[in-house]
Design an enzyme around this catalytic site. Sequence first.
Site, PDB file in Angstrom:
ATOM      1  N   HIS A 254       0.842  -1.319   0.153  1.00  0.00           N
ATOM      2  CA  HIS A 254       0.249  -0.227   0.063  1.00  0.00           C
ATOM      3  C   HIS A 254       1.135   1.210   0.030  1.00  0.00           C
ATOM      4  CE1 HIS A 254      -3.877  -2.154   1.563  1.00  0.00           C
ATOM      5  NE2 HIS A 254      -3.073  -2.871   0.349  1.00  0.00           N
TER       6      HIS A 254
ATOM      7  N   CYS B 178      -2.657  -0.703   7.271  1.00  0.00           N
ATOM      8  CA  CYS B 178      -1.456   0.831   6.790  1.00  0.00           C
ATOM      9  C   CYS B 178      -1.857   1.093   8.144  1.00  0.00           C
ATOM     10  CB  CYS B 178      -1.453   1.956   5.392  1.00  0.00           C
ATOM     11  SG  CYS B 178      -1.328   0.737   4.116  1.00  0.00           S
TER      12      CYS B 178
ATOM     13  N   CYS C 193      -6.152   1.792   5.394  1.00  0.00           N
ATOM     14  CA  CYS C 193      -7.235   0.276   5.638  1.00  0.00           C
ATOM     15  C   CYS C 193      -5.856   0.049   7.464  1.00  0.00           C
ATOM     16  CB  CYS C 193      -6.561  -0.402   5.464  1.00  0.00           C
ATOM     17  SG  CYS C 193      -4.729  -1.002   4.865  1.00  0.00           S
TER      18      CYS C 193
ATOM     19  N   GLU D 131       0.930   4.398   2.128  1.00  0.00           N
ATOM     20  CA  GLU D 131       1.045   4.351   2.759  1.00  0.00           C
ATOM     21  C   GLU D 131       2.676   3.627   3.694  1.00  0.00           C
ATOM     22  OE1 GLU D 131      -1.928   3.195   1.890  1.00  0.00           O
ATOM     23  OE2 GLU D 131      -3.471   4.078   3.757  1.00  0.00           O
TER      24      GLU D 131
END
Length: 150
Positions: free
Chosen positions: A84, A113, A110, A86
């Site tokens: 992801h 993260c 999410c 992040e």
Amino acid sequence: MAKNLNKKRENYLNWDEYFMATAFLAAKRSKDPCSQVGACIVNNENVIVGIGYNGMPKGCHDDDFPWEKENENPLDNKYYYVCHAELNAILNKNCADVKGCRIYVGLFPCNECGKVIIQSGIKEVIYMSDKHSHKPHTIASKLMMDSAGK
Ligand SMILES: O=c1[nH]c(=O)n([C@H]2C[C@H](O)[C@@H](COP(=O)(O)O)O2)cc1CO
Ligand SMILES: [Zn+2]
């Protein structure tokens, strides 16, 4: 009409707009055909210290791993593989740590993260879209962030 060139421009980007725009620019590097997410980490002097977007791990070629999402076999979908935005932004940091920083991200982080953001010491999350607000991974992320005071 005379124009005073000594006067500063008025319609420049403010800091929030600038860093969110940077996150959206990073997202344009994503190969994900469905969702392109970017993240930009900024320290308390308004200096960018990390940028990332969602993509396959290093060495895992974009053409060898799937970008699909609805195959019956989860190994044929992207979710097990893609990093992801992040996570990438935090791992890409160009300083010792990101304690006290804020993160600008196109989509609310999410739960996975969220954990990494909390553990890294990032103090504030600034997001654009919350389109998955009803999904358990977002609800879990918010529960953790609320508890951790983000
Ligand atoms: O916080 C996030 N950061 C992030 O980079 N992503 C990425 C992972 C996937 O490549 C894509 C989500 O795919 P989809 O919207 O098709 O389910 O977005 C997704 C989220 C939130 O789910
Ligand atoms: Zn995530």
